[in-house]
Design a protein around this motif. Structure first.
Motif, mmCIF file in Angstrom:
data_model
loop_
_atom_site.group_PDB
_atom_site.id
_atom_site.type_symbol
_atom_site.label_atom_id
_atom_site.label_comp_id
_atom_site.label_asym_id
_atom_site.label_seq_id
_atom_site.Cartn_x
_atom_site.Cartn_y
_atom_site.Cartn_z
ATOM 1 N N PHE A 26 13.152 5.337 3.287
ATOM 2 C CA PHE A 26 13.569 3.984 2.063
ATOM 3 C C PHE A 26 13.564 5.244 0.653
ATOM 4 O O PHE A 26 13.944 4.627 -0.212
ATOM 5 C CB PHE A 26 12.489 3.225 1.747
ATOM 6 N N GLY A 27 12.800 6.472 0.226
ATOM 7 C CA GLY A 27 13.348 6.987 -0.670
ATOM 8 C C GLY A 27 12.329 7.491 -0.786
ATOM 9 O O GLY A 27 11.823 7.937 0.341
ATOM 10 N N GLU A 28 11.604 8.095 -2.057
ATOM 11 C CA GLU A 28 10.541 10.028 -1.907
ATOM 12 C C GLU A 28 9.521 8.854 -2.362
ATOM 13 O O GLU A 28 9.260 7.646 -3.471
ATOM 14 C CB GLU A 28 11.427 9.983 -3.571
ATOM 15 N N VAL A 29 8.855 8.961 -1.415
ATOM 16 C CA VAL A 29 6.975 8.699 -1.559
ATOM 17 C C VAL A 29 6.335 9.318 -2.825
ATOM 18 O O VAL A 29 6.845 11.063 -2.661
ATOM 19 C CB VAL A 29 6.673 8.728 0.243
ATOM 20 N N ILE A 30 6.025 8.799 -3.563
ATOM 21 C CA ILE A 30 4.769 9.683 -4.753
ATOM 22 C C ILE A 30 4.029 9.071 -4.166
ATOM 23 O O ILE A 30 3.239 8.524 -4.531
ATOM 24 C CB ILE A 30 5.224 9.367 -6.110
ATOM 25 N N THR A 46 1.375 0.168 -13.478
ATOM 26 C CA THR A 46 -0.080 0.357 -12.476
ATOM 27 C C THR A 46 -0.008 1.742 -11.837
ATOM 28 O O THR A 46 1.218 1.326 -11.395
ATOM 29 C CB THR A 46 0.521 -1.157 -11.771
ATOM 30 N N LYS A 47 -1.578 1.789 -11.769
ATOM 31 C CA LYS A 47 -1.926 3.458 -10.360
ATOM 32 C C LYS A 47 -1.520 2.389 -9.526
ATOM 33 O O LYS A 47 -2.109 1.114 -9.093
ATOM 34 C CB LYS A 47 -2.998 3.477 -11.306
ATOM 35 N N VAL A 48 -1.289 3.463 -8.312
ATOM 36 C CA VAL A 48 -1.341 2.832 -7.112
ATOM 37 C C VAL A 48 -0.952 4.236 -6.354
ATOM 38 O O VAL A 48 -1.860 5.381 -6.765
ATOM 39 C CB VAL A 48 0.059 2.293 -6.002
ATOM 40 N N ASP A 49 -1.883 4.100 -5.190
ATOM 41 C CA ASP A 49 -2.141 5.061 -4.253
ATOM 42 C C ASP A 49 -0.752 5.885 -3.547
ATOM 43 O O ASP A 49 -0.535 7.368 -2.904
ATOM 44 C CB ASP A 49 -3.422 4.593 -2.171
ATOM 45 N N MET A 50 0.203 5.329 -3.243
ATOM 46 C CA MET A 50 1.878 5.403 -2.585
ATOM 47 C C MET A 50 2.125 4.767 -3.617
ATOM 48 O O MET A 50 2.750 3.388 -3.523
ATOM 49 C CB MET A 50 1.858 5.741 -1.292
ATOM 50 N N ALA A 51 3.578 4.998 -4.401
ATOM 51 C CA ALA A 51 4.667 4.533 -4.646
ATOM 52 C C ALA A 51 6.152 4.969 -3.839
ATOM 53 O O ALA A 51 5.886 6.503 -3.821
ATOM 54 C CB ALA A 51 4.675 4.907 -5.998
ATOM 55 N N LEU A 52 6.826 4.074 -4.373
ATOM 56 C CA LEU A 52 8.043 4.298 -3.838
ATOM 57 C C LEU A 52 9.373 4.372 -4.504
ATOM 58 O O LEU A 52 9.068 3.248 -4.827
ATOM 59 C CB LEU A 52 8.422 3.921 -2.173
ATOM 60 N N ARG A 53 9.857 5.519 -4.662
ATOM 61 C CA ARG A 53 11.039 4.844 -5.701
ATOM 62 C C ARG A 53 12.327 4.942 -4.156
ATOM 63 O O ARG A 53 12.181 5.730 -4.221
ATOM 64 C CB ARG A 53 11.020 6.771 -6.449
#
Length: 121
Positions: A26-30, A46-53
């Motif tokens: 779905f996009g770039e995983v950060i 907000t800090k997360v373990d995995m973010a999706l752009r």
């Protein structure tokens, strides 16, 4: 945070590897220090373990944070404008979980339209 909320989706995201591979579609995983979500306006991180752009979105609105209590990843982010993507992520994650489970039982899996067909080897 305005519009930013922590929702527990009905699907429990327990497998980090499957979640990561699913999100990549779905996009770039950060991940790591750069993994955070913002609200719809791009404010209030907000800090997360995995973010999706997402491919067609300006700000990072979808993230997942590990919950030690439930032993699963929870959605964290601004749901405004991304509910359809969240539903698609749930469907793809579940599909990948089913495929892995059936392969472990000795089935070969093929996709036919919207259906998975398993053949015992």
């Amino acid at each position: 945070m305005s519009h930013v909320r922590r929702d527990r989706l009905k699907v429990e995201f327990k497998d980090r590897g499957i979640l990561f591979v699913t999100l990549k579609e779905f996009g770039e995983v950060i991940m790591g220090e750069e993994a955070f979500v913002t609200n719809y306006l791009g404010e209030e991180k907000t800090k997360v373990d995995m973010a999706l752009r997402l491919k067609n979105h300006r700000h990072i609105q979808i993230g997942f944070k590990w919950n030690d209590e439930t032993k699963s990843y929870e959605f964290v982010g601004d749901s405004f404008g991304v509910w359809n993507e969240l539903k698609d992520i749930q469907k793809e994650y579940l599909k990948r979980c089913y495929i892995r489970a059936f392969r472990l039982k000795g089935y070969t899996i093929k996709e036919q339209g919207n259906q998975l067909v398993g053949v015992r080897v």
